[in-house]
Design a protein around this motif. Structure first.
Motif, mmCIF file in Angstrom:
data_model
loop_
_atom_site.group_PDB
_atom_site.id
_atom_site.type_symbol
_atom_site.label_atom_id
_atom_site.label_comp_id
_atom_site.label_asym_id
_atom_site.label_seq_id
_atom_site.Cartn_x
_atom_site.Cartn_y
_atom_site.Cartn_z
ATOM 1 N N LYS A 157 91.425 81.232 -15.972
ATOM 2 C CA LYS A 157 90.723 82.478 -15.655
ATOM 3 C C LYS A 157 89.413 82.195 -14.938
ATOM 4 O O LYS A 157 88.645 81.320 -15.342
ATOM 5 N N TYR B 154 86.086 84.451 -12.795
ATOM 6 C CA TYR B 154 85.473 85.782 -12.672
ATOM 7 C C TYR B 154 84.326 85.730 -11.668
ATOM 8 O O TYR B 154 83.660 84.702 -11.536
ATOM 9 N N TYR C 127 80.827 88.068 -11.067
ATOM 10 C CA TYR C 127 79.964 89.140 -11.535
ATOM 11 C C TYR C 127 78.826 89.318 -10.541
ATOM 12 O O TYR C 127 78.385 88.366 -9.896
ATOM 13 N N LEU D 259 75.268 92.705 -16.002
ATOM 14 C CA LEU D 259 76.307 92.078 -15.188
ATOM 15 C C LEU D 259 77.432 93.088 -14.931
ATOM 16 O O LEU D 259 77.860 93.790 -15.843
ATOM 17 N N LEU E 177 81.357 93.232 -13.502
ATOM 18 C CA LEU E 177 82.536 92.467 -13.107
ATOM 19 C C LEU E 177 83.073 93.037 -11.800
ATOM 20 O O LEU E 177 83.382 94.235 -11.719
ATOM 21 N N ILE F 41 92.505 82.661 -24.036
ATOM 22 C CA ILE F 41 91.826 83.931 -24.250
ATOM 23 C C ILE F 41 90.714 83.836 -25.282
ATOM 24 O O ILE F 41 89.751 84.571 -25.257
ATOM 25 N N SER F 42 90.816 82.898 -26.219
ATOM 26 C CA SER F 42 89.816 82.855 -27.272
ATOM 27 C C SER F 42 88.615 81.987 -26.936
ATOM 28 O O SER F 42 87.706 81.865 -27.728
ATOM 29 N N GLU G 154 85.256 80.713 -24.667
ATOM 30 C CA GLU G 154 84.151 81.365 -23.992
ATOM 31 C C GLU G 154 84.199 81.140 -22.491
ATOM 32 O O GLU G 154 84.931 80.277 -21.996
ATOM 33 N N ALA G 155 83.416 81.921 -21.761
ATOM 34 C CA ALA G 155 83.288 81.746 -20.322
ATOM 35 C C ALA G 155 82.077 80.865 -20.024
ATOM 36 O O ALA G 155 81.043 80.966 -20.681
ATOM 37 N N GLN H 20 90.337 90.678 -28.239
ATOM 38 C CA GLN H 20 90.789 89.562 -29.063
ATOM 39 C C GLN H 20 89.712 88.560 -29.423
ATOM 40 O O GLN H 20 89.852 87.845 -30.407
ATOM 41 N N SER H 21 88.704 88.446 -28.613
ATOM 42 C CA SER H 21 87.659 87.481 -28.956
ATOM 43 C C SER H 21 86.298 88.050 -28.561
ATOM 44 O O SER H 21 86.200 88.905 -27.673
ATOM 45 N N PHE I 127 81.826 87.332 -28.444
ATOM 46 C CA PHE I 127 80.790 86.314 -28.302
ATOM 47 C C PHE I 127 79.429 86.976 -28.187
ATOM 48 O O PHE I 127 79.317 88.131 -27.783
ATOM 49 N N TYR J 60 76.030 85.953 -26.007
ATOM 50 C CA TYR J 60 75.448 85.084 -25.000
ATOM 51 C C TYR J 60 73.947 85.337 -24.944
ATOM 52 O O TYR J 60 73.458 86.410 -25.303
ATOM 53 N N LEU K 43 76.485 80.625 -23.631
ATOM 54 C CA LEU K 43 77.026 80.979 -24.934
ATOM 55 C C LEU K 43 76.023 80.673 -26.043
ATOM 56 O O LEU K 43 75.502 79.562 -26.135
ATOM 57 N N ASN L 157 86.360 90.039 -25.094
ATOM 58 C CA ASN L 157 87.390 89.460 -24.239
ATOM 59 C C ASN L 157 88.756 90.013 -24.593
ATOM 60 O O ASN L 157 89.196 89.917 -25.736
ATOM 61 N N MET M 244 86.583 89.306 -19.305
ATOM 62 C CA MET M 244 85.361 89.184 -20.108
ATOM 63 C C MET M 244 84.432 90.332 -19.759
ATOM 64 O O MET M 244 83.974 90.430 -18.622
ATOM 65 N N ARG M 245 84.140 91.178 -20.756
ATOM 66 C CA ARG M 245 83.284 92.336 -20.528
ATOM 67 C C ARG M 245 81.951 92.119 -21.231
ATOM 68 O O ARG M 245 81.911 91.829 -22.422
ATOM 69 N N PHE M 246 80.885 92.303 -20.461
ATOM 70 C CA PHE M 246 79.538 92.091 -20.991
ATOM 71 C C PHE M 246 78.863 93.428 -21.273
ATOM 72 O O PHE M 246 78.981 94.374 -20.478
#
Lengths: 112, 107
Positions: A31, A33, A35, A43, A45, A97-98, A100-101, B31-32, B34, B36, B46, B91, B95-97
């Motif tokens: 994946k 992205y 932003y 941010l 997307l 998916i689990s 981090e970015a 599903q996940s 975080f 930041y 992170l 997520n 990934m949505r912030f």
């Protein structure tokens, strides 16, 4: 340190020019992205990809396009830059998916 | 309605204070999760992942309530170096912030 790189770090360019912002990662992440972030703002997307030959538009209406021909590379192109495109562009990647970015250091674009 | 909503802030607190940030998300399939941290003119990094059972990392504690679609971050004994913008991230397909909550810790 994350292995994700953006070039250039800073770019000042004239209106109407075509530009490509580069983003590469060496982590084998599927994946990726893009932003957009204005100073002190949130941010947004603009594009994302699940893998090679996959691209999707994000929430923010964008005049940019992306491609994903190789796993490690996710360039963003503006066909005709305008002053309204002035912003910071941040590229990120993530694995399953689990996870981090990880972000690149960003490209600060100024269109004059 | 935004997919991820955070306390608008800003939070200005003295050193040593405890501060809590809240975040809600709209997609129950997420599903996940975080937290930041983003310093001024830098990229987000992170801080910690958030697990259903809750998790702690030193002075930082994160909690997730899936039923209420709510995430929180607690910072204890805040330091000057904690001054930053804290971003809630959710997520699912992407990934949505959240918009971020700015924290300033003062001497």
């Amino acid at each position: 340190e994350a292995d994700i790189y953006q070039t250039p770090r800073y770019l000042v360019i004239g209106t109407g020019k075509k530009i490509t912002l580069e983003c590469s990662q060496t982590m084998g992440h599927d994946k990726m992205y893009w932003y957009q972030q204005d100073p002190g703002m949130e941010l947004h997307l603009i594009h994302y990809s699940y893998g090679v030959n996959s691209t999707e538009k994000g929430d923010l209406s964008s005049e940019s396009t992306v491609s994903r021909i190789r796993t490690e590379h996710f360039p963003l192109t503006l066909e005709s830059a305008r002053p309204s495109h002035t912003s910071q562009y941040l590229c990120a990647s993530s694995g399953r998916i689990s996870t981090e970015a990880f972000f690149g250091q960003g490209t600060r674009l100024t269109v004059v | 309605r935004k997919e991820v909503e955070q306390d608008p802030g800003p939070f200005n607190v003295p050193e040593g204070a405890t501060v809590a940030f809240n975040c809600t998300y709209s997609n129950s399939a997420s599903q996940s999760f975080f937290w930041y941290r983003q310093d001024c003119r830098k990229e987000p990094k992170l801080l910690m992942s958030v697990y259903s059972s809750g998790n702690e990392d030193g002075r930082f504690t994160a909690q997730l309530n899936r039923a209420s679609q709510y995430i929180s971050l607690l910072i204890r004994d805040s330091k000057l170096s904690d001054s930053a913008t804290y971003l809630c991230v959710v997520n699912w397909r992407d990934m949505r912030f959240g918009a971020g909550t700015r924290l300033t810790v003062k001497p």
